[in-house]
Design a protein around this motif. Structure first.
Motif, PDB file in Angstrom:
ATOM      1  N   ASP A  12       0.839  -1.210   0.000  1.00  0.00           N
ATOM      2  CA  ASP A  12       0.000   0.000   0.000  1.00  0.00           C
ATOM      3  C   ASP A  12       0.868   1.251   0.000  1.00  0.00           C
ATOM      4  O   ASP A  12       1.913   1.290   0.663  1.00  0.00           O
ATOM      5  CB  ASP A  12      -0.906   0.049   1.233  1.00  0.00           C
ATOM      6  CG  ASP A  12      -2.082  -0.905   1.170  1.00  0.00           C
ATOM      7  OD1 ASP A  12      -2.406  -1.397   0.074  1.00  0.00           O
ATOM      8  OD2 ASP A  12      -2.692  -1.148   2.234  1.00  0.00           O
ATOM      9  N   ASP A  13       0.429   2.268  -0.721  1.00  0.00           N
ATOM     10  CA  ASP A  13       1.066   3.578  -0.663  1.00  0.00           C
ATOM     11  C   ASP A  13       0.430   4.352   0.482  1.00  0.00           C
ATOM     12  O   ASP A  13      -0.782   4.608   0.468  1.00  0.00           O
ATOM     13  CB  ASP A  13       0.895   4.328  -1.986  1.00  0.00           C
ATOM     14  CG  ASP A  13       1.615   5.662  -1.974  1.00  0.00           C
ATOM     15  OD1 ASP A  13       1.111   6.601  -1.317  1.00  0.00           O
ATOM     16  OD2 ASP A  13       2.671   5.772  -2.598  1.00  0.00           O
ATOM     17  N   LEU A  14       1.208   4.704   1.478  1.00  0.00           N
ATOM     18  CA  LEU A  14       0.701   5.321   2.708  1.00  0.00           C
ATOM     19  C   LEU A  14      -0.183   6.531   2.427  1.00  0.00           C
ATOM     20  O   LEU A  14      -1.328   6.595   2.867  1.00  0.00           O
ATOM     21  CB  LEU A  14       1.892   5.707   3.589  1.00  0.00           C
ATOM     22  CG  LEU A  14       1.596   6.338   4.928  1.00  0.00           C
ATOM     23  CD1 LEU A  14       0.908   5.349   5.842  1.00  0.00           C
ATOM     24  CD2 LEU A  14       2.894   6.811   5.568  1.00  0.00           C
ATOM     25  N   ARG A  15       0.330   7.471   1.682  1.00  0.00           N
ATOM     26  CA  ARG A  15      -0.431   8.692   1.415  1.00  0.00           C
ATOM     27  C   ARG A  15      -1.648   8.406   0.550  1.00  0.00           C
ATOM     28  O   ARG A  15      -2.735   8.937   0.783  1.00  0.00           O
ATOM     29  CB  ARG A  15       0.461   9.736   0.750  1.00  0.00           C
ATOM     30  CG  ARG A  15      -0.248  11.050   0.565  1.00  0.00           C
ATOM     31  CD  ARG A  15       0.689  12.107   0.066  1.00  0.00           C
ATOM     32  NE  ARG A  15      -0.077  13.298  -0.234  1.00  0.00           N
ATOM     33  CZ  ARG A  15       0.296  14.513   0.085  1.00  0.00           C
ATOM     34  NH1 ARG A  15       1.427  14.706   0.706  1.00  0.00           N
ATOM     35  NH2 ARG A  15      -0.446  15.539  -0.235  1.00  0.00           N
ATOM     36  N   LEU A  39       8.054   0.480   6.291  1.00  0.00           N
ATOM     37  CA  LEU A  39       8.039   0.831   4.874  1.00  0.00           C
ATOM     38  C   LEU A  39       9.186   0.109   4.173  1.00  0.00           C
ATOM     39  O   LEU A  39      10.207  -0.189   4.782  1.00  0.00           O
ATOM     40  CB  LEU A  39       8.208   2.348   4.679  1.00  0.00           C
ATOM     41  CG  LEU A  39       7.176   3.248   5.333  1.00  0.00           C
ATOM     42  CD1 LEU A  39       7.589   4.708   5.164  1.00  0.00           C
ATOM     43  CD2 LEU A  39       5.796   3.003   4.757  1.00  0.00           C
ATOM     44  N   ARG A  40       9.012  -0.125   2.891  1.00  0.00           N
ATOM     45  CA  ARG A  40      10.105  -0.697   2.088  1.00  0.00           C
ATOM     46  C   ARG A  40      10.667   0.381   1.163  1.00  0.00           C
ATOM     47  O   ARG A  40      10.947   0.156   0.001  1.00  0.00           O
ATOM     48  CB  ARG A  40       9.642  -1.906   1.293  1.00  0.00           C
ATOM     49  CG  ARG A  40       8.610  -1.597   0.261  1.00  0.00           C
ATOM     50  CD  ARG A  40       8.375  -2.784  -0.640  1.00  0.00           C
ATOM     51  NE  ARG A  40       7.398  -2.384  -1.646  1.00  0.00           N
ATOM     52  CZ  ARG A  40       6.581  -3.193  -2.229  1.00  0.00           C
ATOM     53  NH1 ARG A  40       6.588  -4.460  -1.941  1.00  0.00           N
ATOM     54  NH2 ARG A  40       5.736  -2.748  -3.126  1.00  0.00           N
ATOM     55  N   GLY A  57      15.370   0.946   1.046  1.00  0.00           N
ATOM     56  CA  GLY A  57      15.586  -0.026   2.109  1.00  0.00           C
ATOM     57  C   GLY A  57      14.441  -0.079   3.095  1.00  0.00           C
ATOM     58  O   GLY A  57      13.470   0.678   3.001  1.00  0.00           O
ATOM     59  N   ASP A  58      14.576  -0.997   4.046  1.00  0.00           N
ATOM     60  CA  ASP A  58      13.548  -1.181   5.067  1.00  0.00           C
ATOM     61  C   ASP A  58      13.615  -0.064   6.096  1.00  0.00           C
ATOM     62  O   ASP A  58      14.704   0.291   6.572  1.00  0.00           O
ATOM     63  CB  ASP A  58      13.730  -2.529   5.757  1.00  0.00           C
ATOM     64  CG  ASP A  58      13.500  -3.704   4.817  1.00  0.00           C
ATOM     65  OD1 ASP A  58      12.886  -3.495   3.747  1.00  0.00           O
ATOM     66  OD2 ASP A  58      13.932  -4.819   5.146  1.00  0.00           O
ATOM     67  N   VAL A  97       4.220   0.506   2.136  1.00  0.00           N
ATOM     68  CA  VAL A  97       4.171  -0.332   3.333  1.00  0.00           C
ATOM     69  C   VAL A  97       4.922  -1.632   3.080  1.00  0.00           C
ATOM     70  O   VAL A  97       4.736  -2.274   2.048  1.00  0.00           O
ATOM     71  CB  VAL A  97       2.705  -0.611   3.737  1.00  0.00           C
ATOM     72  CG1 VAL A  97       2.640  -1.614   4.888  1.00  0.00           C
ATOM     73  CG2 VAL A  97       2.002   0.691   4.109  1.00  0.00           C
ATOM     74  N   ARG A  98       5.767  -1.996   4.045  1.00  0.00           N
ATOM     75  CA  ARG A  98       6.536  -3.242   3.955  1.00  0.00           C
ATOM     76  C   ARG A  98       5.754  -4.392   4.576  1.00  0.00           C
ATOM     77  O   ARG A  98       5.453  -5.362   3.902  1.00  0.00           O
ATOM     78  CB  ARG A  98       7.894  -3.095   4.628  1.00  0.00           C
ATOM     79  CG  ARG A  98       8.749  -4.360   4.536  1.00  0.00           C
ATOM     80  CD  ARG A  98      10.174  -4.136   5.008  1.00  0.00           C
ATOM     81  NE  ARG A  98      10.288  -3.714   6.385  1.00  0.00           N
ATOM     82  CZ  ARG A  98      10.396  -4.550   7.426  1.00  0.00           C
ATOM     83  NH1 ARG A  98      10.411  -5.838   7.246  1.00  0.00           N
ATOM     84  NH2 ARG A  98      10.510  -4.064   8.640  1.00  0.00           N
ATOM     85  N   THR A  99       5.428  -4.320   5.880  1.00  0.00           N
ATOM     86  CA  THR A  99       4.662  -5.396   6.523  1.00  0.00           C
ATOM     87  C   THR A  99       3.294  -4.914   6.984  1.00  0.00           C
ATOM     88  O   THR A  99       2.298  -5.602   6.804  1.00  0.00           O
ATOM     89  CB  THR A  99       5.413  -5.994   7.728  1.00  0.00           C
ATOM     90  OG1 THR A  99       5.653  -4.959   8.688  1.00  0.00           O
ATOM     91  CG2 THR A  99       6.718  -6.628   7.290  1.00  0.00           C
ATOM     92  N   THR A 100       3.256  -3.761   7.590  1.00  0.00           N
ATOM     93  CA  THR A 100       1.993  -3.211   8.090  1.00  0.00           C
ATOM     94  C   THR A 100       2.185  -1.732   8.408  1.00  0.00           C
ATOM     95  O   THR A 100       3.300  -1.261   8.583  1.00  0.00           O
ATOM     96  CB  THR A 100       1.508  -3.949   9.361  1.00  0.00           C
ATOM     97  OG1 THR A 100       0.162  -3.562   9.659  1.00  0.00           O
ATOM     98  CG2 THR A 100       2.381  -3.645  10.567  1.00  0.00           C
ATOM     99  N   ALA A 101       1.075  -1.028   8.469  1.00  0.00           N
ATOM    100  CA  ALA A 101       1.046   0.316   9.039  1.00  0.00           C
ATOM    101  C   ALA A 101      -0.268   0.415   9.800  1.00  0.00           C
ATOM    102  O   ALA A 101      -1.323   0.053   9.284  1.00  0.00           O
ATOM    103  CB  ALA A 101       1.132   1.397   7.969  1.00  0.00           C
TER     104      ALA A 101
END
Length: 132
Positions: A12-15, A39-40, A57-58, A97-101
Motif C-alpha cells: 500500500d502507498d501510505l499517502r 516501509l520498504r 531499504g527497510d 508499506v513493507r509489513t503493516t502500518a
C-alpha cells in the motif's frame, strides 16, 4: 470527533490510502493522530526543499501525524533505518508499506478543512471552517 483505526497492508502507498480513506468516507476534515509500522522505501520532502528525497531499504515508521482534507493531505513522518538513523519530513507519494502500518484517524464531521494560498508563506495553508 470519531476515532477510526486503519491497518494498511504490504504494498500500500501510505499517502494514497489515507487520501482514499477520506474520499471513501465522504469526509471533509480529519487528523492522523498516530501511525506506526514499516516501509520498504519512502519519499520524504525535507524542510525548504521542493522535491522529495528517495529513501531506499527497510524503514520503521516512528511517528506519523497530520491533517487530511479534500484539497490534499499534510502529513509528517519520522522513520528509522536498519542502523537507527532517523529522518523525517513531509510524506510524499511513494511511501510503500513493507509489513503493516497501523494508523489512528480522528474524523471531524463538524469541520471542513481547505487549503488556500497564504501570501505570507507562499504555500497553500490549512483553513478550518465549521461544516454547515
Amino acid at each position: 470527533m470519531e476515532a477510526h483505526a486503519l491497518r494498511l497492508n504490504p504494498g500500500d502507498d501510505l499517502r494514497g490510502v489515507l487520501d482514499a480513506a477520506l474520499k471513501a468516507r465522504g469526509a471533509e476534515a480529519a487528523f492522523v493522530v498516530s501511525g506506526i509500522g514499516s516501509l520498504r522505501g519512502a519519499r520524504i520532502r525535507y524542510a525548504g526543499v521542493e522535491s522529495a528525497a528517495v529513501l531506499d531499504g527497510d524503514l520503521e515508521i516512528l511517528t506519523l501525524s497530520g491533517t487530511l482534507s479534500p484539497d490534499g493531505a499534510h502529513l509528517h513522518i519520522s522513520v528509522s533505518d536498519a542502523v537507527g538513523q532517523v529522518r523525517g519530513g513531509h510524506v510524499a507519494p511513494g511511501c510503500i508499506v513493507r509489513t503493516t502500518a497501523e494508523i489512528l484517524i480522528a474524523w471531524l464531521p463538524e469541520w471542513r478543512f481547505a487549503r488556500e494560498h497564504d501570501p505570507a508563506t507562499g504555500y497553500p495553508e490549512l483553513v478550518p471552517r465549521p461544516n454547515t
